[in-house]
Design a protein around this motif. Structure first.
Motif, PDB file in Angstrom:
ATOM      1  N   ARG A 269     -14.304  18.537  23.468  1.00  0.00           N
ATOM      2  CA  ARG A 269     -13.612  17.303  23.855  1.00  0.00           C
ATOM      3  C   ARG A 269     -13.620  16.317  22.677  1.00  0.00           C
ATOM      4  O   ARG A 269     -12.594  15.746  22.320  1.00  0.00           O
ATOM      5  CB  ARG A 269     -14.349  16.682  25.054  1.00  0.00           C
ATOM      6  CG  ARG A 269     -13.440  16.338  26.197  1.00  0.00           C
ATOM      7  CD  ARG A 269     -14.241  15.845  27.397  1.00  0.00           C
ATOM      8  NE  ARG A 269     -14.380  16.900  28.386  1.00  0.00           N
ATOM      9  CZ  ARG A 269     -15.517  17.324  28.899  1.00  0.00           C
ATOM     10  NH1 ARG A 269     -16.663  16.796  28.531  1.00  0.00           N
ATOM     11  NH2 ARG A 269     -15.527  18.290  29.801  1.00  0.00           N
ATOM     12  N   ALA A 270     -14.793  16.157  22.101  1.00  0.00           N
ATOM     13  CA  ALA A 270     -14.915  15.235  20.960  1.00  0.00           C
ATOM     14  C   ALA A 270     -14.051  15.719  19.803  1.00  0.00           C
ATOM     15  O   ALA A 270     -13.391  14.918  19.131  1.00  0.00           O
ATOM     16  CB  ALA A 270     -16.371  15.137  20.538  1.00  0.00           C
TER      17      ALA A 270
ATOM     18  N   LEU B 292     -11.302  17.550  19.931  1.00  0.00           N
ATOM     19  CA  LEU B 292      -9.878  17.369  20.226  1.00  0.00           C
ATOM     20  C   LEU B 292      -9.454  15.932  19.922  1.00  0.00           C
ATOM     21  O   LEU B 292      -8.357  15.683  19.416  1.00  0.00           O
ATOM     22  CB  LEU B 292      -9.613  17.682  21.705  1.00  0.00           C
ATOM     23  CG  LEU B 292      -9.646  19.165  22.098  1.00  0.00           C
ATOM     24  CD1 LEU B 292      -9.671  19.333  23.610  1.00  0.00           C
ATOM     25  CD2 LEU B 292      -8.450  19.915  21.507  1.00  0.00           C
ATOM     26  N   LYS B 293     -10.351  15.020  20.226  1.00  0.00           N
ATOM     27  CA  LYS B 293     -10.019  13.606  20.020  1.00  0.00           C
ATOM     28  C   LYS B 293     -10.026  13.208  18.542  1.00  0.00           C
ATOM     29  O   LYS B 293      -9.529  12.159  18.187  1.00  0.00           O
ATOM     30  CB  LYS B 293     -10.995  12.737  20.810  1.00  0.00           C
ATOM     31  CG  LYS B 293     -10.743  12.824  22.313  1.00  0.00           C
ATOM     32  CD  LYS B 293     -11.809  12.110  23.097  1.00  0.00           C
ATOM     33  CE  LYS B 293     -11.583  12.331  24.599  1.00  0.00           C
ATOM     34  NZ  LYS B 293     -12.720  11.840  25.395  1.00  0.00           N
ATOM     35  N   LEU B 294     -10.616  14.051  17.724  1.00  0.00           N
ATOM     36  CA  LEU B 294     -10.667  13.748  16.285  1.00  0.00           C
ATOM     37  C   LEU B 294      -9.498  14.359  15.516  1.00  0.00           C
ATOM     38  O   LEU B 294      -9.376  14.175  14.301  1.00  0.00           O
ATOM     39  CB  LEU B 294     -11.987  14.265  15.699  1.00  0.00           C
ATOM     40  CG  LEU B 294     -13.235  13.478  16.112  1.00  0.00           C
ATOM     41  CD1 LEU B 294     -14.499  14.256  15.772  1.00  0.00           C
ATOM     42  CD2 LEU B 294     -13.270  12.114  15.449  1.00  0.00           C
TER      43      LEU B 294
ATOM     44  N   GLN C 190      -5.781  14.935  14.071  1.00  0.00           N
ATOM     45  CA  GLN C 190      -4.768  13.990  13.608  1.00  0.00           C
ATOM     46  C   GLN C 190      -3.382  14.561  13.879  1.00  0.00           C
ATOM     47  O   GLN C 190      -3.228  15.771  14.058  1.00  0.00           O
ATOM     48  CB  GLN C 190      -4.978  13.727  12.121  1.00  0.00           C
ATOM     49  CG  GLN C 190      -6.301  13.000  11.867  1.00  0.00           C
ATOM     50  CD  GLN C 190      -6.557  12.714  10.401  1.00  0.00           C
ATOM     51  OE1 GLN C 190      -5.763  13.082   9.530  1.00  0.00           O
ATOM     52  NE2 GLN C 190      -7.677  12.053  10.139  1.00  0.00           N
TER      53      GLN C 190
ATOM     54  N   ARG D 162      -0.448  13.785  21.603  1.00  0.00           N
ATOM     55  CA  ARG D 162      -1.304  13.229  22.667  1.00  0.00           C
ATOM     56  C   ARG D 162      -1.143  14.036  23.948  1.00  0.00           C
ATOM     57  O   ARG D 162      -2.103  14.281  24.668  1.00  0.00           O
ATOM     58  CB  ARG D 162      -0.926  11.768  22.915  1.00  0.00           C
ATOM     59  CG  ARG D 162      -1.260  10.898  21.711  1.00  0.00           C
ATOM     60  CD  ARG D 162      -0.827   9.495  21.882  1.00  0.00           C
ATOM     61  NE  ARG D 162      -1.771   8.760  22.712  1.00  0.00           N
ATOM     62  CZ  ARG D 162      -1.712   7.446  22.891  1.00  0.00           C
ATOM     63  NH1 ARG D 162      -0.772   6.739  22.312  1.00  0.00           N
ATOM     64  NH2 ARG D 162      -2.582   6.843  23.671  1.00  0.00           N
TER      65      ARG D 162
ATOM     66  N   ILE E  57      -3.000  17.306  23.662  1.00  0.00           N
ATOM     67  CA  ILE E  57      -4.453  17.114  23.721  1.00  0.00           C
ATOM     68  C   ILE E  57      -4.882  16.834  25.165  1.00  0.00           C
ATOM     69  O   ILE E  57      -5.902  17.359  25.631  1.00  0.00           O
ATOM     70  CB  ILE E  57      -4.887  15.987  22.755  1.00  0.00           C
ATOM     71  CG1 ILE E  57      -4.752  16.523  21.320  1.00  0.00           C
ATOM     72  CG2 ILE E  57      -6.327  15.540  23.013  1.00  0.00           C
ATOM     73  CD1 ILE E  57      -4.958  15.519  20.235  1.00  0.00           C
ATOM     74  N   ARG E  58      -4.093  16.059  25.873  1.00  0.00           N
ATOM     75  CA  ARG E  58      -4.418  15.823  27.302  1.00  0.00           C
ATOM     76  C   ARG E  58      -4.408  17.145  28.072  1.00  0.00           C
ATOM     77  O   ARG E  58      -5.248  17.418  28.913  1.00  0.00           O
ATOM     78  CB  ARG E  58      -3.406  14.839  27.925  1.00  0.00           C
ATOM     79  CG  ARG E  58      -3.827  13.378  27.766  1.00  0.00           C
ATOM     80  CD  ARG E  58      -3.094  12.496  28.777  1.00  0.00           C
ATOM     81  NE  ARG E  58      -1.646  12.532  28.610  1.00  0.00           N
ATOM     82  CZ  ARG E  58      -0.988  11.732  27.759  1.00  0.00           C
ATOM     83  NH1 ARG E  58      -1.642  10.841  27.030  1.00  0.00           N
ATOM     84  NH2 ARG E  58       0.322  11.813  27.650  1.00  0.00           N
TER      85      ARG E  58
ATOM     86  N   LEU F 149      -7.501  19.015  27.337  1.00  0.00           N
ATOM     87  CA  LEU F 149      -8.669  18.447  28.018  1.00  0.00           C
ATOM     88  C   LEU F 149      -8.699  18.895  29.485  1.00  0.00           C
ATOM     89  O   LEU F 149      -9.770  19.182  30.033  1.00  0.00           O
ATOM     90  CB  LEU F 149      -8.646  16.908  27.928  1.00  0.00           C
ATOM     91  CG  LEU F 149      -8.905  16.345  26.519  1.00  0.00           C
ATOM     92  CD1 LEU F 149      -8.635  14.843  26.472  1.00  0.00           C
ATOM     93  CD2 LEU F 149     -10.324  16.639  26.057  1.00  0.00           C
TER      94      LEU F 149
ATOM     95  N   ARG G 193     -18.458  15.045  15.155  1.00  0.00           N
ATOM     96  CA  ARG G 193     -18.025  14.067  14.141  1.00  0.00           C
ATOM     97  C   ARG G 193     -18.512  14.503  12.753  1.00  0.00           C
ATOM     98  O   ARG G 193     -17.764  14.457  11.776  1.00  0.00           O
ATOM     99  CB  ARG G 193     -18.583  12.679  14.475  1.00  0.00           C
ATOM    100  CG  ARG G 193     -17.690  11.866  15.415  1.00  0.00           C
ATOM    101  CD  ARG G 193     -18.000  10.380  15.313  1.00  0.00           C
ATOM    102  NE  ARG G 193     -19.383  10.059  15.609  1.00  0.00           N
ATOM    103  CZ  ARG G 193     -19.872   9.863  16.830  1.00  0.00           C
ATOM    104  NH1 ARG G 193     -19.071   9.962  17.878  1.00  0.00           N
ATOM    105  NH2 ARG G 193     -21.146   9.568  17.014  1.00  0.00           N
TER     106      ARG G 193
END
Lengths: 728, 141
Positions: free
Chosen positions: A435-436, A438-440, A442, A468, A471-472, A475, A575
């Motif tokens: 999850r982390a 995917l949010k990183l 670009q 976006r 990515i949703r 998730l 990260r």
């Protein structure tokens, strides 16, 4: 008298005479009581997620019955030995201000082996030899088993650990036993000493070719002599067998090994593994590491077998750990990541950590990290020379700023292990990490999400742009994944590497798993064949990860490894990972030895150097030492150069063992190097897959019939569910 | 007559069988430093063909109780080069014949195997060479 009678008479008398010559106890081999057997076919559940999302590939995975945690095919365990594992524990992390979620190296697992399939008769639970000698408590049952205590004493100097492990075996039964314990050590450990202790007597074990050592042990065992044998099943899994332990008696085995510590992002890490996790083996495999419920040993069909305690059972085995660190420079910060420890600071550059009494159940890795004063870590070469010649070890730390180029577009492939052993906390953590990740991503990146257990499934038929919406979607897909079934990791590997490469992007495969498989070689071979331009970053998830596999995947996949311990946050780990891959690696590392006459340098191919991750190079040398060697590497913008100093310090024989261990590790990657591995291991008194330690006490033959083989049952690692792995 | 022959053959076979059996034997190794304090020694031992070393045990003197180290390279030819040193910190160094180690052997046959011993060096704490004697005896079970 007919000829027939004459022959019969001859045979009868010969047998009689022979019997009088054989050891008292040697004729009763078949009396072995053994541990009951009854293989349970492990019912492979439906692969998770195969009916979810728009995953269109399923990579031809074998379905139910294609593999088992307790292996299948009924092939007798190798060397007629059954194996069982043990452990049990509790944790707590005393983290100071430590924020690194990842870790490095070391292996964790331990096991016991015992018994001969041909001699094992099924017995009911708790029907070990001399039941009367057992102490059984209802409620939480304590099962008396032969390994009572393990004592670990480690001394760390610089980045080299010297570790002494004493295993205390005893016989809680009323008849003789043979104890067999399958246990873990760090995957880079160079085991070079083995001493059997009977009271105050110490018998040093002899290093021999494995087959020969096994034969000697077997003959001593069958003749009633106390003997011990240590073999290596994997670089991080070993078997200790102790024969003819008489009732009420204790035999200790002391082993010593050296290993180098991992270093990552400013932290050194000492790891001592305590339990072998339950491995899954694909159908048809016989050389894996099998799983058995206690009392049902010998049925997995694998060469090595671990026996697990049922929930609520305890084996009474505890562990003491003491680590003394002499860093040479000031230790700024330290943290025990997994256990409660008492600490002392005799001086600013020293640290002593001792496991608290309340935290002595061996069911997870012991992980101690420390950080030394900011700028003091420098690359350097340590040397040692003795009658065998010269040896060196170079730790090459990457410079702090070796590249500030803009991050390139990525094709990020997340591969998530959704097998039964990941059920619960491990899967939750792995999902959090993805999850982390995917949010990183670009906007110019693309990504894929693959999950596997008995087969593999994936989010899209091809990598998706990191929009976006996508990515949703990912998730949501991630949320629906559950952990159940076997670990057909090969399907995950194929899924990650078997599709056309997008030349506009760098492909990174982020592999999250506990690594609980028994076919490591097949996995590593497949990665090597299919890697192409991709890089694999392995993330070990759980309390007792298969670090041999995780480290191997990163090494062969030309990436790096990180460990997600149960109590650490996944987001910082991810990260850090993105931070690492956002910098170009130092590639094409070359060394100008500057007159330093070196040979047998390992690894043969220098790996790329990532931000915060040093590489270790070891070799032999002759002649005078230069003041330094020159390194050149490509940092993406051009050539980078640095000089690494050579230190001529005090004698450090560990360097010879570390070099020999590294050589064996490298030779093991290539098949058909058995002779060379054997020779190196025998020359340097090292345990390897082809050598073993054996010690016999020939001064006294024990009384009574040959003992029953008792596997040391261990708990499943902390956080792993018995129900979804051992499959009672 | 046939019965006698049968018994004879049987006994012969039993003997052959026993000869083929592997056996284990403990052998005590003593060094007599002839009145000098023994602080270090190195011994080379080789057995007749078929003799295998299966353990090296420390001696009975407190300063030589730890299991001595051997040369792994030499051992590949079943040649045991073994040595130990003492500091005299835990007990006075031995000046009379003392058991410095016990060897555990495996061999075939019923006889006491031949062992060649060579005390390569024995020395005092200040590295003075000692004209010591070595003796090897079978440990009775």
């Amino acid at each position: 008298m007919s000829n027939l009678h004459a022959i019969a008479a001859v045979v009868a008398v010969a047998c009689l005479a022979a019997c009088t010559q054989t050891p008292k106890n040697a004729t009763h081999q078949d009396v072995t009581i053994g541990i009951g057997i009854s293989a349970r076919a492990w019912n492979a559940p439906v692969p998770p997620g195969t009916a979810r999302g728009d995953r269109s590939a399923s990579f031809g995975a074998e379905r139910a019955g294609s593999g088992r945690y307790s292996h299948g095919a009924g092939t007798p365990p190798r060397n007629d030995l059954y194996r069982a594992a043990h452990s049990s524990f509790d944790l707590s992390a005393e983290r100071s201000s430590f924020s690194q979620a990842g870790s490095f190296y070391s292996s964790s697992e331990e096991l016991w082996i015992i018994s001969r399939p041909t001699r094992i008769a099924r017995v009911e639970d708790d029907q070990y030899p001399g039941t009367g000698g057992m102490v059984t408590r209802r409620g939480e049952k304590e099962i008396p088993l032969p390994l009572r205590h393990t004592d670990v004493k480690a001394k760390v100097t610089g980045y080299i650990a010297t570790v002494e492990v004493t295993q205390q075996f005893h016989n809680p039964y009323d008849s003789k036993i043979e104890a067999v314990y399958v246990f873990p050590l760090p995957e880079n450990s160079a085991v070079n000493e083995f001493v059997m202790m009977i009271g105050a007597r110490q018998i040093r074990g002899i290093i021999r070719e494995r087959e020969e050592a096994e034969k000697i042990y077997e003959e001593a065992r069958s003749q009633g002599y106390t003997a011990s044998l240590m073999t290596q099943e994997r670089p991080n899994i070993f078997t200790q067998s102790v024969a003819n332990i008489e009732p009420g008696k204790q035999i200790d085995v002391n082993i010593k090994y050296y290993n180098t510590l991992a270093y990552m992002d400013g932290w050194f890490e000492f790891v001592f593994p305590m339990v072998v996790g339950p491995r899954f083996n694909p159908a048809g495999s016989t050389q894996g590491v099998g799983v058995a419920a206690r009392g049902e040993d010998g049925n997995s069909g694998q060469a090595t077998e671990v026996s697990y305690l049922r929930p609520g059972d305890r084996n009474g085995h505890d562990i003491a750990v003491r680590v003394e660190v002499a860093a040479g420079v000031n230790i700024e910060e330290f943290a025990s990541m997994t256990h409660r420890v008492d600490t002392e600071r005799p001086s600013p550059d020293r640290l002593v950590a001792t496991l608290k009494r309340s935290d002595r159940v061996p069911n997870r890795d012991f992980v101690l990290r420390y950080r030394v004063t900011g700028e003091e870590i420098k690359s350097g070469i340590l040397t040692h020379s003795d009658e065998r010649g010269g040896f060196f070890t170079m730790m090459l730390y990457p410079p702090r700023n070796f590249g500030a180029m803009p991050r390139q577009a990525m094709e990020m492939v997340f591969v998530l292990d959704c097998s039964g052993s990941m059920n619960g906390r491990p899967l939750a953590q792995a999902k959090e990490a993805v999850r982390a990740g995917l949010k990183l991503l670009q906007p110019n990146d693309s990504f894929q999400l693959i999950n596997f257990s008995m087969s593999a499934a994936q989010l899209g038929s091809r990598p998706l742009e990191a929009t976006r919406e996508n990515i949703r979607k990912a998730l949501r897909y991630l949320d629906e994944l559950n952990a159940e079934g076997g670990t057909m990791m090969i399907e995950g590997i194929k899924g990650a590497l078997d599709f056309p490469h997008d030349s506009r992007r760098l492909r990174f495969v982020c592999f999250l798993t506990d690594g609980y498989i028994g076919n490591e070689t097949e996995i590593l071979d497949t990665i090597e064949k299919k890697l192409g331009g991709a890089r694999i970053f392995s993330f070990g998830v759980g309390s007792s990860v298969n670090r041999y596999l995780m480290d191997g995947m990163a090494r062969v996949g030309r990436g790096a490894v990180a460990y997600l311990l149960p109590q650490t946050d996944a987001a910082p780990l991810m990260r850090d990972f993105f931070e690492r891959i956002s910098h170009p690696a130092l590639t094409d590392v070359k060394i100008d030895w500057a007159g330093f006459e070196v040979s047998d340098v390992y690894p043969k191919r220098f790996p790329d150097v990532f931000s915060g991750r040093p590489i270790l190079i070891t070799g032999r040398y002759k002649g005078d030492l230069p003041s330094g060697v020159r390194i050149t590497a490509n940092n993406g913008e051009g050539k980078l150069q640095m000089t690494v100093p050579v230190y001529e310090g005090a004698a450090n024989p560990a360097l010879a063992s570390i070099w020999a261990r590294q050589k064996i590790a490298e030779l093991s990657l290539a098949r058909s190097r058995e002779r060379e591995i054997k020779k190196t291991a025998l020359d340097y008194s090292l345990l390897s897959q082809f050598t073993a330690f054996v010690a016999v006490d020939s001064s006294r033959r024990t009384r009574g019939a040959e003992g029953t083989t008792v596997p040391m049952a261990v708990p499943v690692p902390k956080g792993v569910k018995y129900e979804t792995t051992v499959s009672d | 007559m046939k019965a006698r022959i049968s018994i004879f053959i049987a006994m012969l076979m039993a003997q052959v069988f026993a000869m083929g059996q592997t056996r284990f034997l403990a052998v005590d190794v003593f060094i007599d430093p002839q009145g000098e304090p023994l602080a270090a020694y190195q011994i080379e031992i080789t057995g007749e063909p078929g003799v295998k070393f299966v353990g090296v045990e420390g001696g009975n003197h407190p300063e030589f109780r730890k299991a001595p180290f051997y040369d792994p390279k030499a051992l590949q030819g079943e040649r045991l080069i073994v040595g130990a040193f003492a500091t005299g910190k835990t007990a006075p160094l031995p000046t009379m014949a003392t058991r410095v180690m016990t060897l555990h052997l495996q061999f075939r046959g019923t006889h006491f195997p031949k062992l060649q011993t060579n005390l390569k060096v024995a020395a005092t704490l200040d590295s003075k060479r000692i004209d010591a004697e070595i003796k090897v005896t079978e440990r009775k079970q």
